[in-house]
Structures are given as structure tokens and as C-alpha cells.
Design an enzyme around this catalytic site. Structure first.
Site, PDB file in Angstrom:
ATOM      1  N   HIS A 162      -7.296  -4.605  -0.804  1.00 28.17           N
ATOM      2  CA  HIS A 162      -6.680  -5.906  -1.050  1.00 28.17           C
ATOM      3  C   HIS A 162      -7.399  -6.636  -2.179  1.00 28.17           C
ATOM      4  CE1 HIS A 162      -6.030  -5.219   3.389  1.00 28.17           C
ATOM      5  NE2 HIS A 162      -4.799  -5.272   2.916  1.00 28.17           N
ATOM      6  N   HIS A 214       0.829  -1.212   0.000  1.00 30.51           N
ATOM      7  CA  HIS A 214       0.000   0.000   0.000  1.00 30.51           C
ATOM      8  C   HIS A 214       0.865   1.263   0.000  1.00 30.51           C
ATOM      9  CE1 HIS A 214      -3.180  -2.797   0.695  1.00 30.51           C
ATOM     10  NE2 HIS A 214      -2.752  -3.124   1.891  1.00 30.51           N
TER      11      HIS A 214
END
Length: 331
Positions: free
Chosen positions: A218, A56
Site C-alpha cells: 500500500h 492488488h
């Protein structure tokens, strides 16, 4: 799969070695997977610690520095950091004023940070936690109980970090973090899936002409799939969805974040931001501050998320405060 990696097994260690080489202002503990400021603040202050699965970036390691985080704990790709890792970070940065844990609402993160907080408390470290749960796409999923934590994490870290830098006590720093989270709503649209190096293939199948509306960072399922539409129409749906779950009214001010998910050019993100700005102006909502770029990514996923944070003068002042991190600078 085409990736700039050495081996799928060494992705995190190799990336951390690169972070250490690129940013001497950071101290990177590769074996323990903890990133801290290389130079600790001279006076005791509340320390901010955050973390989560890698993939991320720049969240969270990119936001370690004066005015934001004191430490970050990167887990394996899309995998939560373990409790000992978080505890190591808390020990490293606690100066006696307490530690604030900023945690995205994902089951693994919540569980592991909670256990670390309990272990830290047993060692006499005062700990508070702010849980970020801004994603309005789904209320519950296989990954979370309640909403997911996404783009608002950046705003919580920046604003709470600014208050901590001023020397505010732990309770006040935690309170402003909770205020920012409560004032924030986010929603994301994915054009492609992310490919985790260890998996070697996209996390889900998405036809070339379809998009996932409301996707998680995700690749968690969103609300539905549909055909790709012009940016103007997608921006309108995202704005409408966020506002439907927000208490924003005409005359309010917001901090607006148009966040890339990793695989979308800045050119396209600015197209989206322009549409968002026009739509908010039609509703009488003023964008007081803005961010456009990759801040909470999902590896190479194409798409964007929108975060709107209702802001008063106090939050804007903290947002404007100096910050010096690899991914966010303001003097």
C-alpha cells in the site's frame, strides 16, 4: 492523474462488472462484492475464501477457480472488505466441509476476517484461518502488528487450494497453508509510488533518482530510501535480505516468485529474475519452480518483490496440481 476510469467513486463496481463480462466461469455478485466460481464442485470440499483491498489485482479475484479459491472479497481500493462481505462469501461456498480464510496480515483485514469467522461459526460453519505474514521488511508498522502479508499469499492459495480440491479435511488444508507461509519470505523495492484514484495523486513523494527499499504493497514505508542502482545490485540486496531471514541452505529447493508491483514491464522483471537465479545458484539453492509477472500488485507502482518458499516434494506436487483461474492456469 491519468486513469482509465469512469469516476473515482465507481472504480470497484465498474471493475467487477468487467470481471463478470470477461469471465463467465466466475459468478460476480456486484452489490455484495463477492466473486465465486460459477459452477460449484460436485462433491463437498473445503472452501477457500480470501480477500482484501482492491488494487492488488490479480489478487484475489483472479485466483478464483478450480485448484485455488472458491471465493474472493474485494474491498474498496486499499481498504479491507467488511465482515458482512466475507460472511456472504463463506455462506455462498460452504458445502459442509468447512471454510478456510486466507488473510494477509494487515490490521483491517485481520480484524474484519476475524469478526466474519465468528459470525460464520455462530451459523454453524466450521472456519479456520491462515494468516500470511511473509514480508521481512518491517516487523511492525502503522498497518500491522508483526510482519505484513504479501507475495506468499499466492502460494498459500495455490497449494492449500490444490489440497482442498483433492478432498482433504479442513485441518489438513489449514496446516499446509500454515506450512507454506512459514516457509516463505518476501521483500519489495519500489521505483515509484501508486496513485489511488480517489486521492488523485501519488501516495508518497519519491524523487526521480531514488527508490524505496522494503516498501509495502500500500506504499507503507520501507527500511530506507536510496539512489536507484542497476538491477543486478538491487536483486543482490533483495536476495541477501530474504536469505538473512530464511533457513535456506545449500541443497534446498525453492519456489521463486518475482512479482511486479503493477507498473514495471515484464522485460524488467525477467532481468531481475535472471539475477536472482544466478545469485541463488551461487549459494547452492535450486529454483524448483518459478513465477514471473504481476500477481500481487499495488495499482501502478513500479518495482518488484521477491518471494522464496522452501519446498519439499509434497509442496511441489501440490504446486504442480491443475489449476484453472483467470490469472493462473495449469492442466
Amino acid at each position: 492523474m491519468k486513469k482509465l476510469i469512469n469516476t473515482p467513486e465507481s472504480v470497484l463496481e465498474d471493475a467487477l462488472a468487467g470481471v463478470a463480462a470477461a469471465h463467465p466461469e466466475l459468478a460476480v455478485d456486484v452489490p455484495n462484492r463477492v466473486i465465486t466460481r460459477a459452477v460449484r464442485p460436485a462433491a463437498p470440499k473445503v472452501a477457500l475464501v480470501s480477500g482484501g483491498g482492491s488494487g492488488h489485482e490479480p489478487l484475489h479475484g483472479g485466483f478464483v477457480g478450480p485448484g485455488m479459491l472458491d471465493a474472493a472479497c474485494p474491498g474498496e481500493v486499499f481498504t479491507s472488505p467488511v465482515p458482512d462481505q466475507v460472511l456472504t462469501a463463506a455462506r455462498a461456498v460452504d458445502s459442509g466441509a468447512g471454510v478456510l480464510l486466507v488473510v494477509k496480515n494487515y490490521t483491517g483485514d485481520v480484524m474484519n476476517f476475524r469478526l466474519a469467522a465468528e459470525l460464520a461459526a455462530e451459523e454453524g460453519i466450521e472456519v479456520r484461518t491462515v494468516l500470511v505474514d511473509d514480508d521481512v521488511a518491517v516487523e511492525d508498522s502503522t498497518w500491522t502488528a508483526g510482519r505484513r502479508g504479501t507475495g506468499a499469499t499466492v502460494l498459500v492459495e495455490k497449494i492449500a487450494g490444490a489440497l482442498a480440491e483433492r478432498g482433504a479435511p479442513l485441518a489438513e488444508v489449514a496446516a499446509v497453508g500454515e506450512k507454506v507461509n512459514a516457509a516463505s519470505r518476501s521483500f519489495a523495492v519500489a521505483l515509484t509510488a501508486a496513485t489511488v484514484p480517489a486521492a488523485g495523486k501519488p501516495g508518497f513523494e519519491l524523487p526521480e533518482d531514488e527508490i524505496e527499499v522494503g516498501v509495502g504493497i500500500h506504499g507503507e514505508p520501507g527500511r530506507r530510501r536510496e539512489k536507484l542502482r542497476p538491477a543486478r545490485e538491487l536483486a543482490a540486496e533483495v536476495v541477501d535480505t530474504v536469505l538473512a531471514d530464511h533457513d535456506l541452505t545449500a541443497g534446498d529447493q525453492v519456489i521463486a516468485l518475482v512479482n511486479g508491483l503493477g507498473g514495471t514491464p515484464l522485460l524488467e522483471l525477467y532481468i531481475v529474475f535472471g539475477e536472482v537465479a544466478a545469485l541463488l545458484a551461487e549459494r547452492g539453492v535450486t529454483i524448483a519452480r518459478s513465477l514471473v509477472g504481476n500477481f500481487v500488485t499495488s495499482l501502478d507502482m513500479a518495482g518488484f518483490s521477491l518471494t522464496l518458499t522452501k519446498a519439499d516434494a509434497g509442496l511441489l506436487e501440490l504446486w504442480d496440481a491443475p489449476v484453472a483461474t483467470p490469472a493462473l492456469h495449469r492442466s
